[in-house]
Write an enzyme that holds these catalytic residues in place. Structure first.
Site, PDB file in Angstrom:
ATOM      1  N   ASN A  10      40.927  43.320  46.594  1.00  0.00           N
ATOM      2  CA  ASN A  10      39.661  43.770  46.422  1.00  0.00           C
ATOM      3  C   ASN A  10      38.671  44.370  47.531  1.00  0.00           C
ATOM      4  OD1 ASN A  10      36.935  44.073  45.733  1.00  0.00           O
ATOM      5  ND2 ASN A  10      36.494  42.086  45.085  1.00  0.00           N
ATOM      6  N   TRP A  11      38.623  45.367  47.994  1.00  0.00           N
ATOM      7  CA  TRP A  11      38.139  45.690  49.257  1.00  0.00           C
ATOM      8  C   TRP A  11      36.498  45.490  49.484  1.00  0.00           C
ATOM      9  CZ3 TRP A  11      41.389  50.506  51.046  1.00  0.00           C
ATOM     10  CH2 TRP A  11      42.691  50.047  51.284  1.00  0.00           C
ATOM     11  N   LYS A  12      35.909  45.363  48.098  1.00  0.00           N
ATOM     12  CA  LYS A  12      34.530  45.158  48.161  1.00  0.00           C
ATOM     13  C   LYS A  12      33.721  46.208  48.788  1.00  0.00           C
ATOM     14  CE  LYS A  12      35.416  40.265  48.470  1.00  0.00           C
ATOM     15  NZ  LYS A  12      34.870  38.759  48.219  1.00  0.00           N
ATOM     16  N   HIS A  96      33.358  40.350  38.309  1.00  0.00           N
ATOM     17  CA  HIS A  96      33.615  39.605  39.646  1.00  0.00           C
ATOM     18  C   HIS A  96      32.312  38.750  39.820  1.00  0.00           C
ATOM     19  CE1 HIS A  96      33.798  38.962  43.892  1.00  0.00           C
ATOM     20  NE2 HIS A  96      35.219  39.077  43.696  1.00  0.00           N
ATOM     21  N   GLU A  98      30.495  38.455  42.360  1.00  0.00           N
ATOM     22  CA  GLU A  98      29.566  38.966  43.221  1.00  0.00           C
ATOM     23  C   GLU A  98      28.675  39.898  42.122  1.00  0.00           C
ATOM     24  OE1 GLU A  98      32.030  40.468  46.257  1.00  0.00           O
ATOM     25  OE2 GLU A  98      32.355  38.278  47.006  1.00  0.00           O
ATOM     26  N   GLU A 168      38.572  32.738  39.668  1.00  0.00           N
ATOM     27  CA  GLU A 168      38.154  32.883  41.112  1.00  0.00           C
ATOM     28  C   GLU A 168      37.029  31.773  40.901  1.00  0.00           C
ATOM     29  OE1 GLU A 168      39.245  36.643  43.127  1.00  0.00           O
ATOM     30  OE2 GLU A 168      37.425  37.004  41.734  1.00  0.00           O
ATOM     31  N   GLY A 174      35.499  33.981  49.679  1.00  0.00           N
ATOM     32  CA  GLY A 174      34.633  34.482  51.005  1.00  0.00           C
ATOM     33  C   GLY A 174      34.382  33.079  51.530  1.00  0.00           C
ATOM     34  N   SER A 214      39.663  32.932  48.769  1.00  0.00           N
ATOM     35  CA  SER A 214      40.071  32.856  50.244  1.00  0.00           C
ATOM     36  C   SER A 214      41.969  32.540  50.361  1.00  0.00           C
ATOM     37  CB  SER A 214      39.583  31.509  50.811  1.00  0.00           C
ATOM     38  OG  SER A 214      38.279  31.541  50.646  1.00  0.00           O
ATOM     39  N   GLY A 235      40.532  38.971  48.500  1.00  0.00           N
ATOM     40  CA  GLY A 235      39.386  39.691  49.096  1.00  0.00           C
ATOM     41  C   GLY A 235      39.465  40.057  50.630  1.00  0.00           C
ATOM     42  N   GLY A 236      39.082  39.091  51.393  1.00  0.00           N
ATOM     43  CA  GLY A 236      38.839  39.335  52.909  1.00  0.00           C
ATOM     44  C   GLY A 236      40.221  39.727  53.388  1.00  0.00           C
TER      45      GLY A 236
HETATM   46  C1  PEP Z   1      37.627  38.407  45.822  1.00  0.00           C
HETATM   47  O1  PEP Z   1      36.863  39.227  46.287  1.00  0.00           O
HETATM   48  O2  PEP Z   1      37.690  38.502  44.583  1.00  0.00           O
HETATM   49  C2  PEP Z   1      38.050  37.235  46.584  1.00  0.00           C
HETATM   50  C3  PEP Z   1      38.727  36.365  46.089  1.00  0.00           C
HETATM   51  O3  PEP Z   1      37.585  37.108  48.279  1.00  0.00           O
HETATM   52  P1  PEP Z   1      38.145  36.200  49.344  1.00  0.00           P
HETATM   53  O4  PEP Z   1      39.686  36.215  49.018  1.00  0.00           O
HETATM   54  O5  PEP Z   1      37.647  36.784  50.195  1.00  0.00           O
HETATM   55  O6  PEP Z   1      37.795  34.816  48.798  1.00  0.00           O
END
Ligand code: PEP
Length: 252
Positions: A10-12, A96, A98, A168, A174, A214, A235-236
């Site tokens: 997920n590049w957000k 998600h 967010e 999640e 994040g 994470s 994500g990151g």
């Molecule tokens: C996500 O955006 O779904 C996620 C899990 O982010 P991160 O890996 O940065 O915690």
């Protein structure tokens, strides 16, 4: 039944079009020998067509980070399932945390989006997870139960055959905090039995349940080793192809 491992990025709201294409190109090269794992990246809407063109013919698939549940119409700023599908994308991330936290997504809107995604030929990735306060109050299972039941309300096992669930925990997204293997194991087992209760054992056995929060090269192995974890929503660490490929390669 063997579930094919799935690693989704997920590049957000990161990367301009050219940056997204550059990253996608690197990933195409890095993933050339990645056979038994499905890989998907979800850039912003603006880059989705560009990135989909760039990965066409490779092992990498694309997905959207969201969609709107109406087919078309006067909905300024929104994007439909058909528009996403037309880029060549296969997946849509829905609900998600967010989106729930900042954009008013609820289980009800997530459910409409799951339905719209399926009707538009997309495979839904429904995200669920408890906040830190909910975990502290021992409400984790209650919350997950509601998110899954309401998020999939009125949909049958045939319609949901390509569903992917992503657990999640909000407190791990994040933040650098990862749920420990006992916590992840406990929740994934719970989700497997919940799907069995809501649909059937056979259905539950076929659905992929990803962990997200994470995930990075350093912890991917222990997380992906958990029996009911079928991959990760990253994500990151998915923004950097050299890190992302290390997570993907855990499955090789
Ligand atoms: C996500 O955006 O779904 C996620 C899990 O982010 P991160 O890996 O940065 O915690």
């Amino acid at each position: 039944m063997a579930r094919i491992p799935f690693i989704a990025g997920n590049w957000k709201m990161y990367k301009t079009g050219p940056e997204a294409v550059e990253t996608a190109r690197k990933l195409v090269d890095l993933c050339a020998d990645v056979g038994k794992v499905e890989v998907m990246i979800a850039p912003t809407f603006l880059s989705l067509a560009l990135v989909s063109d760039c990965v066409r013919g490779s092992r990498i698939k694309t997905g959207a980070q969201n969609l709107y549940f109406e087919k078309e119409g006067a909905f300024t700023g929104e994007v439909s399932a058909a528009m996403i599908r037309a880029t060549g994308s296969e997946y849509a991330i829905i609900g998600h945390s967010e989106r729930r936290q900042y954009f008013g997504e609820t289980d009800e809107t997530a459910c409409k989006k799951v339905r719209a995604a399926i009707q538009g030929g997309l495979k839904p990735i429904l995200c669920i997870g408890e906040t830190e306060a909910e975990r502290d109050q021992e409400k984790t299972f209650l919350i997950l139960d509601k998110q899954v039941s309401d998020g999939l309300k009125g949909l049958g096992p045939d319609e949901l055959r390509d569903l992917v669930l992503a657990y999640e925990p909000v407190w791990a997204i994040g933040t650098g905090k990862t749920a420990d293997t006992r916590q992840v194991d406990e929740v994934h087992q719970y989700l497997r039995s919940l799907l069995s209760r809501l649909f059937s054992a056979d259905f539950s056995d076929r659905i992929r349940i990803l962990y997200g929060g994470s995930v990075k090269p350093e912890n991917a192995k222990e997380l992906m080793n958990i029996k009911d974890v079928d991959g990760a929503l990253v994500g990151g660490a998915s923004l950097d192809p050299d890190k992302f490929i290390k997570i993907i390669k855990y499955y090789l």
